[in-house]
Design an enzyme around this catalytic site. Structure first.
Site, PDB file in Angstrom:
ATOM      1  N   LYS A 168       0.854  -1.197   0.000  1.00  0.00           N
ATOM      2  CA  LYS A 168       0.000   0.000   0.000  1.00  0.00           C
ATOM      3  C   LYS A 168       0.885   1.240   0.000  1.00  0.00           C
ATOM      4  O   LYS A 168       1.531   1.556   0.991  1.00  0.00           O
ATOM      5  CB  LYS A 168      -0.911   0.056   1.230  1.00  0.00           C
ATOM      6  CG  LYS A 168      -1.959   1.161   1.064  1.00  0.00           C
ATOM      7  CD  LYS A 168      -2.542   1.655   2.373  1.00  0.00           C
ATOM      8  CE  LYS A 168      -1.716   2.707   3.046  1.00  0.00           C
ATOM      9  NZ  LYS A 168      -1.596   3.974   2.305  1.00  0.00           N
ATOM     10  N   GLU A 213      10.535   1.449  10.278  1.00  0.00           N
ATOM     11  CA  GLU A 213      11.576   2.463  10.078  1.00  0.00           C
ATOM     12  C   GLU A 213      10.878   3.800  10.260  1.00  0.00           C
ATOM     13  O   GLU A 213      10.044   4.187   9.450  1.00  0.00           O
ATOM     14  CB  GLU A 213      12.200   2.302   8.696  1.00  0.00           C
ATOM     15  CG  GLU A 213      13.572   2.934   8.585  1.00  0.00           C
ATOM     16  CD  GLU A 213      13.511   4.367   8.124  1.00  0.00           C
ATOM     17  OE1 GLU A 213      13.498   5.261   9.007  1.00  0.00           O
ATOM     18  OE2 GLU A 213      13.466   4.603   6.920  1.00  0.00           O
ATOM     19  N   CYS A 218      13.993  10.949   6.561  1.00  0.00           N
ATOM     20  CA  CYS A 218      14.138  10.525   7.948  1.00  0.00           C
ATOM     21  C   CYS A 218      15.558  10.734   8.461  1.00  0.00           C
ATOM     22  O   CYS A 218      15.771  10.932   9.646  1.00  0.00           O
ATOM     23  CB  CYS A 218      13.705   9.075   8.103  1.00  0.00           C
ATOM     24  SG  CYS A 218      14.534   7.991   6.936  1.00  0.00           S
ATOM     25  N   GLU A 234      10.521  15.718  15.258  1.00  0.00           N
ATOM     26  CA  GLU A 234      10.821  15.554  13.835  1.00  0.00           C
ATOM     27  C   GLU A 234       9.932  16.515  13.042  1.00  0.00           C
ATOM     28  O   GLU A 234       8.703  16.462  13.130  1.00  0.00           O
ATOM     29  CB  GLU A 234      10.584  14.118  13.380  1.00  0.00           C
ATOM     30  CG  GLU A 234      11.019  13.943  11.931  1.00  0.00           C
ATOM     31  CD  GLU A 234      10.862  12.528  11.403  1.00  0.00           C
ATOM     32  OE1 GLU A 234       9.780  11.948  11.562  1.00  0.00           O
ATOM     33  OE2 GLU A 234      11.837  12.020  10.805  1.00  0.00           O
TER      34      GLU A 234
END
Ligand code: ADP
Length: 498
Positions: A192, A267, A301, A398
């Site tokens: 997906k 992750e 990331c 983040e």
């Protein structure tokens, strides 16, 4: 980017149908309509149809049938050849895939080409080489008194049906990380892609068919995370979820996966340190820090978002950083001179603007980032802040946008305490000519991978993944393959029968 800038092949693909791939058949999605926006022009590129949850069930059943059918019986050499053919097709069409990636994501064409033409096919080729090297062991189990009576074997089997949920950034690379090792291991996959940028996955589905992927080996379903993504995470027919995305969604997946205790690889987010000691070429390292903080407009990331600079060079470093960053070109991602394209969405731009406002309100000093941006498109100027207290939000959370926190240090130990005082532990780098210091610091950073005079190197051979709340498990390398294999131990009586 206007649609006119696209090659006819890319435009034709984008404007065509984006059906689901289920059991080797193209199926029209019966879920919601999802418009796909070009973040540079804010125009709708195309509309895709999500899968219904019933169609997800079909995809999972097709994957299971593939494991029990043609795909499960394919010999390991042919599996490797198939992955090599797929890699060659990605390379053949890398130019088109890069254009699609830039159109749906806004990332510069140059960096899209790197992901589509280099990283992604390299991963498929690398894992193609593993298909015929998956082995077990033979050993002497001690069962009862006589070692000679028994022989032990282990075999490694595919973990089963894999649900791969990927984010919108660098999706051809993400597919390399999820599909290459899982298919090499012999798993069947339901993929997906992210609802914001699903078109590269749609293209990969077509190439898998062209490469001769057996029905059901790779199934592609579109849909929102909250519906189809969540349904995958809790699906009883899925044996493993491999996910890249935010830490919050990673936690939701872990909770949802508890129903059938499916295995999970994650992750997740990062807040990577970039640590600069005084014995470096200040100008050059400042430019490198900028390129790794603002990579993909900060939507990566591994972005070097916390730059720790030794007090002896701090002011010179900040000046070089400011001069360099002010000259970066923000604009049309198809222009070769552009350094930063737009962010992926209006929501992301708003989020980043919120962080910039919070930094100012909390007393950080903005070195640059206030210059104007194009009126149309989700553009944000790369922003550098100094006088950043490690407790400020921009230094802790983040952001996923082009915002750098520069943190001054003079004591190595205290700096390391701050570096590690974060829930994240993905990546980082140390910049110095002193190898002893580099290794001492590298060992003490709590993260999955550290660069010494290099940041975020991605190679198929190098394990990648996060400590703490940056993830579970490792991708790339042999470690990435192991995540999709399960060990079966077989014990054979070779001595006297009872
Ligand atoms: P990003 O911040 O990179 O968009 P997200 O974690 O929001 O990362 O999304 C990454 C992927 O996870 C996307 O494919 C998205 O559709 C999916 N997703 C979002 N929410 C969920 C959820 N609750 N369960 C499973 N998948 C989800």
């Amino acid at each position: 980017m206007t649609a006119h800038a696209l090659s006819p092949q890319a435009r034709e693909f984008i404007e065509g149908d984006h059906h689901l791939l289920i059991g080797g058949e193209w199926v029209r999605g019966r879920g919601a309509d999802i418009p796909i926006e070009n973040p540079a022009s804010e125009t709708v590129l195309t509309t895709i149809r999500a899968a219904s949850t019933e169609q997800l069930d079909h995809a999972v059943a097709a994957a299971r049938a593939a494991l029990n059918g043609l795909w499960g019986r394919m010999n390991v050499r042919d599996r490797g050849l198939l992955l090599n053919r797929f890699s060659a097709l990605i390379e053949r069409d890398a130019g088109i895939i890069a254009e699609i990636m830039t159109a749906e994501l806004g990332q510069t064409l140059a960096s899209s080409r790197g992901v589509a033409g280099s990283l992604s096919p390299a991963l498929f080729r690398y894992y193609a080489g593993w298909t015929d090297k998956i082995t077990g062991e033979a050993f002497d189990p001690i069962v009862g008194a006589d070692v000679q009576q028994f022989m032990g074997l282990t075999i490694r089997e595919p973990i089963g049906v894999v649900g791969a949920i990927i984010p919108w950034n660098a999706s051809p690379g993400m597919m390399g990380l999820k599909l290459a090792p899982s298919l090499a291991a012999g798993c069947a996959v339901v993929l997906k892609p992210a609802e914001l940028a699903p078109l590269c996955a749609s293209y990969f589905a077509r190439l898998w068919q062209e490469a001769g992927g057996p029905p059901g080996s790779l199934n592609v379903v579109h849909g929102h995370g909250a519906t189809i993504g969540a349904a995958m995470a809790s699906h009883d027919g899925i044996d493993k979820i491999t996910f890249t995305g935010s830490t919050a969604v990673g936690k939701a997946i872990v909770v949802a996966a508890a129903g059938n205790l499916k295995k999970v690889t994650l992750e997740l987010g990062g807040k990577s340190p970039f640590i600069v000691f005084p014995d470096v070429d200040v100008e050059a390292v400042a430019r490198t820090a900028a390129s790794w903080c603002f990579v993909a407009s900060g939507q990566a990331c591994i972005a070097a978002t916390r730059v720790f600079v030794h007090a002896d060079i701090h002011d010179r470093f900040v000046e070089a950083l400011g001069n360099h960053t002010r000259n970066l070109i923000v604009g049309d991602p198809t222009e070769p001179s552009t350094n930063l394209g737009p962010l992926v969405s209006a929501a992301q731009k708003q989020r980043v603007a919120g962080y910039i406002a919070s930094a100012k309100a909390e007393g950080a000093r903005m070195v640059c980032g206030d210059e104007p941006v194009p009126a149309v498109g989700h553009y944000v100027r790369p922003a550098v802040f100094t006088e950043v207290d490690p407790a400020m939000r921009i230094a802790r959370e983040e952001i996923f946008g082009p915002v750098m926190s520069v943190i001054r240090f003079d004591d190595e130990q205290r700096m390391l305490d701050t570096v590690n005082d974060t829930p994240f532990g993905l990546s980082g780098s140390v910049w110095t000519r002193d190898l002893e210091r580099a290794l001492r610091v590298a060992r003490r950073i709590d993260a999955g991978q550290i660069g010494v005079n290099v940041h975020g190197p991605m190679s198929p051979q190098t394990p990648f993944g996060g400590n703490k709340q940056s993830g579970w498990g490792r991708e790339f390398a042999r470690n990435g393959l192991e995540e999709f294999l399960k060990i079966k131990a077989i014990t054979i009586r070779i001595g006297d029968r009872p």
